[in-house]
Design a protein around this motif. Sequence first.
Motif, PDB file in Angstrom:
ATOM      1  N   TYR A  33      63.645  82.532 -29.492  1.00  0.00           N
ATOM      2  CA  TYR A  33      64.892  83.092 -28.961  1.00  0.00           C
ATOM      3  C   TYR A  33      65.948  82.009 -28.786  1.00  0.00           C
ATOM      4  O   TYR A  33      67.131  82.213 -29.121  1.00  0.00           O
ATOM      5  CB  TYR A  33      64.623  83.783 -27.624  1.00  0.00           C
ATOM      6  CG  TYR A  33      65.881  84.110 -26.845  1.00  0.00           C
ATOM      7  CD1 TYR A  33      66.724  85.136 -27.257  1.00  0.00           C
ATOM      8  CD2 TYR A  33      66.222  83.370 -25.715  1.00  0.00           C
ATOM      9  CE1 TYR A  33      67.891  85.423 -26.561  1.00  0.00           C
ATOM     10  CE2 TYR A  33      67.387  83.651 -25.009  1.00  0.00           C
ATOM     11  CZ  TYR A  33      68.219  84.670 -25.438  1.00  0.00           C
ATOM     12  OH  TYR A  33      69.368  84.945 -24.753  1.00  0.00           O
ATOM     13  N   LEU A  34      65.551  80.849 -28.273  1.00  0.00           N
ATOM     14  CA  LEU A  34      66.488  79.747 -28.068  1.00  0.00           C
ATOM     15  C   LEU A  34      67.072  79.261 -29.388  1.00  0.00           C
ATOM     16  O   LEU A  34      68.242  78.866 -29.458  1.00  0.00           O
ATOM     17  CB  LEU A  34      65.776  78.591 -27.349  1.00  0.00           C
ATOM     18  CG  LEU A  34      65.489  78.807 -25.862  1.00  0.00           C
ATOM     19  CD1 LEU A  34      64.577  77.712 -25.321  1.00  0.00           C
ATOM     20  CD2 LEU A  34      66.775  78.867 -25.064  1.00  0.00           C
ATOM     21  N   ASP A  82      65.022  69.947 -22.873  1.00  0.00           N
ATOM     22  CA  ASP A  82      66.218  70.776 -22.979  1.00  0.00           C
ATOM     23  C   ASP A  82      66.932  70.864 -21.633  1.00  0.00           C
ATOM     24  O   ASP A  82      68.168  70.882 -21.578  1.00  0.00           O
ATOM     25  CB  ASP A  82      65.831  72.173 -23.464  1.00  0.00           C
ATOM     26  CG  ASP A  82      67.047  73.022 -23.817  1.00  0.00           C
ATOM     27  OD1 ASP A  82      68.017  72.467 -24.364  1.00  0.00           O
ATOM     28  OD2 ASP A  82      67.016  74.235 -23.550  1.00  0.00           O
ATOM     29  N   ARG A 134      72.833  70.431 -25.528  1.00  0.00           N
ATOM     30  CA  ARG A 134      72.581  71.738 -26.140  1.00  0.00           C
ATOM     31  C   ARG A 134      71.644  71.591 -27.354  1.00  0.00           C
ATOM     32  O   ARG A 134      72.000  71.893 -28.499  1.00  0.00           O
ATOM     33  CB  ARG A 134      73.876  72.390 -26.580  1.00  0.00           C
ATOM     34  CG  ARG A 134      74.902  72.606 -25.482  1.00  0.00           C
ATOM     35  CD  ARG A 134      74.447  73.666 -24.494  1.00  0.00           C
ATOM     36  NE  ARG A 134      75.558  74.255 -23.749  1.00  0.00           N
ATOM     37  CZ  ARG A 134      76.146  73.690 -22.688  1.00  0.00           C
ATOM     38  NH1 ARG A 134      75.726  72.517 -22.262  1.00  0.00           N
ATOM     39  NH2 ARG A 134      77.130  74.306 -22.062  1.00  0.00           N
ATOM     40  N   THR A 194      60.985  80.082 -27.331  1.00  0.00           N
ATOM     41  CA  THR A 194      61.513  79.038 -28.211  1.00  0.00           C
ATOM     42  C   THR A 194      62.227  79.635 -29.410  1.00  0.00           C
ATOM     43  O   THR A 194      63.304  79.167 -29.806  1.00  0.00           O
ATOM     44  CB  THR A 194      60.364  78.126 -28.696  1.00  0.00           C
ATOM     45  OG1 THR A 194      59.701  77.542 -27.568  1.00  0.00           O
ATOM     46  CG2 THR A 194      60.903  77.017 -29.584  1.00  0.00           C
ATOM     47  N   PRO A 249      66.439  80.043 -19.960  1.00  0.00           N
ATOM     48  CA  PRO A 249      65.144  80.295 -20.603  1.00  0.00           C
ATOM     49  C   PRO A 249      64.174  79.112 -20.477  1.00  0.00           C
ATOM     50  O   PRO A 249      62.981  79.306 -20.241  1.00  0.00           O
ATOM     51  CB  PRO A 249      65.521  80.561 -22.062  1.00  0.00           C
ATOM     52  CG  PRO A 249      66.923  81.039 -22.009  1.00  0.00           C
ATOM     53  CD  PRO A 249      67.553  80.246 -20.909  1.00  0.00           C
ATOM     54  N   SER A 250      64.681  77.899 -20.641  1.00  0.00           N
ATOM     55  CA  SER A 250      63.818  76.714 -20.526  1.00  0.00           C
ATOM     56  C   SER A 250      63.292  76.550 -19.103  1.00  0.00           C
ATOM     57  O   SER A 250      62.144  76.131 -18.887  1.00  0.00           O
ATOM     58  CB  SER A 250      64.592  75.452 -20.941  1.00  0.00           C
ATOM     59  OG  SER A 250      64.896  75.482 -22.322  1.00  0.00           O
ATOM     60  N   TYR A 277      72.692  78.516 -20.301  1.00  0.00           N
ATOM     61  CA  TYR A 277      72.036  77.941 -21.469  1.00  0.00           C
ATOM     62  C   TYR A 277      70.596  77.534 -21.150  1.00  0.00           C
ATOM     63  O   TYR A 277      69.673  77.801 -21.934  1.00  0.00           O
ATOM     64  CB  TYR A 277      72.820  76.733 -21.986  1.00  0.00           C
ATOM     65  CG  TYR A 277      72.051  75.932 -23.008  1.00  0.00           C
ATOM     66  CD1 TYR A 277      71.973  76.363 -24.330  1.00  0.00           C
ATOM     67  CD2 TYR A 277      71.369  74.776 -22.648  1.00  0.00           C
ATOM     68  CE1 TYR A 277      71.240  75.658 -25.267  1.00  0.00           C
ATOM     69  CE2 TYR A 277      70.629  74.059 -23.571  1.00  0.00           C
ATOM     70  CZ  TYR A 277      70.567  74.502 -24.879  1.00  0.00           C
ATOM     71  OH  TYR A 277      69.817  73.803 -25.800  1.00  0.00           O
ATOM     72  N   ARG A 329      69.519  82.510 -30.631  1.00  0.00           N
ATOM     73  CA  ARG A 329      70.655  83.048 -29.887  1.00  0.00           C
ATOM     74  C   ARG A 329      71.963  82.311 -30.208  1.00  0.00           C
ATOM     75  O   ARG A 329      71.951  81.132 -30.582  1.00  0.00           O
ATOM     76  CB  ARG A 329      70.387  82.979 -28.378  1.00  0.00           C
ATOM     77  CG  ARG A 329      70.425  81.576 -27.804  1.00  0.00           C
ATOM     78  CD  ARG A 329      70.284  81.592 -26.292  1.00  0.00           C
ATOM     79  NE  ARG A 329      70.292  80.239 -25.767  1.00  0.00           N
ATOM     80  CZ  ARG A 329      70.246  79.957 -24.463  1.00  0.00           C
ATOM     81  NH1 ARG A 329      70.174  80.937 -23.581  1.00  0.00           N
ATOM     82  NH2 ARG A 329      70.263  78.708 -24.050  1.00  0.00           N
ATOM     83  N   PHE A 344      69.119  73.218 -28.683  1.00  0.00           N
ATOM     84  CA  PHE A 344      68.852  74.344 -29.588  1.00  0.00           C
ATOM     85  C   PHE A 344      70.107  74.858 -30.294  1.00  0.00           C
ATOM     86  O   PHE A 344      70.010  75.684 -31.195  1.00  0.00           O
ATOM     87  CB  PHE A 344      68.174  75.474 -28.820  1.00  0.00           C
ATOM     88  CG  PHE A 344      66.763  75.160 -28.407  1.00  0.00           C
ATOM     89  CD1 PHE A 344      65.721  75.295 -29.298  1.00  0.00           C
ATOM     90  CD2 PHE A 344      66.483  74.702 -27.124  1.00  0.00           C
ATOM     91  CE1 PHE A 344      64.418  75.004 -28.942  1.00  0.00           C
ATOM     92  CE2 PHE A 344      65.178  74.405 -26.750  1.00  0.00           C
ATOM     93  CZ  PHE A 344      64.145  74.554 -27.658  1.00  0.00           C
ATOM     94  N   GLN A 345      71.273  74.395 -29.884  1.00  0.00           N
ATOM     95  CA  GLN A 345      72.509  74.787 -30.551  1.00  0.00           C
ATOM     96  C   GLN A 345      72.932  73.765 -31.607  1.00  0.00           C
ATOM     97  O   GLN A 345      73.923  73.979 -32.312  1.00  0.00           O
ATOM     98  CB  GLN A 345      73.636  74.974 -29.522  1.00  0.00           C
ATOM     99  CG  GLN A 345      73.403  76.159 -28.590  1.00  0.00           C
ATOM    100  CD  GLN A 345      74.510  76.353 -27.574  1.00  0.00           C
ATOM    101  OE1 GLN A 345      74.455  77.223 -26.733  1.00  0.00           O
ATOM    102  NE2 GLN A 345      75.537  75.515 -27.657  1.00  0.00           N
ATOM    103  N   ARG A 347      70.609  68.931 -20.943  1.00  0.00           N
ATOM    104  CA  ARG A 347      71.257  70.231 -21.137  1.00  0.00           C
ATOM    105  C   ARG A 347      72.669  70.113 -21.708  1.00  0.00           C
ATOM    106  O   ARG A 347      73.143  71.023 -22.392  1.00  0.00           O
ATOM    107  CB  ARG A 347      71.291  71.004 -19.817  1.00  0.00           C
ATOM    108  CG  ARG A 347      71.917  70.250 -18.654  1.00  0.00           C
ATOM    109  CD  ARG A 347      71.743  71.019 -17.355  1.00  0.00           C
ATOM    110  NE  ARG A 347      72.260  70.285 -16.199  1.00  0.00           N
ATOM    111  CZ  ARG A 347      71.554  69.381 -15.532  1.00  0.00           C
ATOM    112  NH1 ARG A 347      70.307  69.094 -15.909  1.00  0.00           N
ATOM    113  NH2 ARG A 347      72.067  68.760 -14.483  1.00  0.00           N
TER     114      ARG A 347
END
Length: 321
Positions: free
Chosen positions: A289-290, A86, A93, A287, A305-306, A302, A293, A95-96, A90
């Motif tokens: 949360y990612l 991630d 994205r 994870t 957290p990672s 972004y 969110r 997790f998005q 980056r």
Amino acid sequence: MVYIIFLVAAIVVVGAAIKLNEFGDVISRKSALSGAAVGTFLIAGATSLPELTTSLTAVYIDNPDIAVGNMIGSNVFNLLILAIVDIIYRRRRLFQRVGYQEHKPAAIMGLVFMIIIIGALALPQSIEWFGVGIEMFVLALLYIIMIKFFSNKGEEETTDEDLPVKNYKLKTAVTGFIVMALVVFGAGSALSISGDQLAQVSGLDSSFVGSFLIAASTSLPELVTVLAAFKVANYGMAIGSILGSNIFNMQLLVLTDILYRDQAILSAAGNSHIFIGLLGVFMTLVTIYLLWRPAISNQWRYIAPSMIVSLVYVVFSYIIF
């Protein structure tokens, strides 16, 4: 000689894992299964074969710490893989690009499994049934329920790209997937056994060896699978393969406990595994949360957290070492 075996086995595992992911991508796009379902069950099961071999070997040599540490440590390392990928990618994205609802069951189930394991390790005396810890029956039952849940869902993950599929027929992809899974099993076995021998030469504690060194080596297929899934923009399969591997590893721990006949295997393992488990709980919560969110435009916010997950893993590893 053991170094050569380890290196060759690692190369074979990498190559097989790449093809495994390629066939899995074809299956996910040409069948009714979604990328998350393929990653969570098919690929996750295949890439967890090295962990199975390692733990069965540990049972054979009567080393429950390596057996338990390998499974818990592999789960932690798998989540580290997601965090690092991630960070590196980056701009994509990760997790998005996937749906929270589709991956939520696997993520939450992985969290529940880890909490159950920690609770069993913390108990002064395990509750056993036919020589197997009662917690293992709970893990197996929850896994069956989850499979039933997935079989009733047909959601598709959200991706922004629709890349062409490899020119394989579905039957060819399924056959190739099975063959590559067997190759991963064979090469992963050599990787695990030679890695165990290297660890013994180093003289390190069995809990540390199982939780970090061997766990990292047996998680090599998961790393390659995630990177290959990124290459074909199948982000649902990338995340699903990691979350699925973590769940599947806990089922392998159930099998390990059944085969370890002295007593419940968690009773025989050291309490130091509790701390590795707590690290796994923290990383799983991040994870989740990612996945949950809302979208964030700033890339540094972004990946924060990672980056925290990666830093905590490094610090924790140093402290345990």
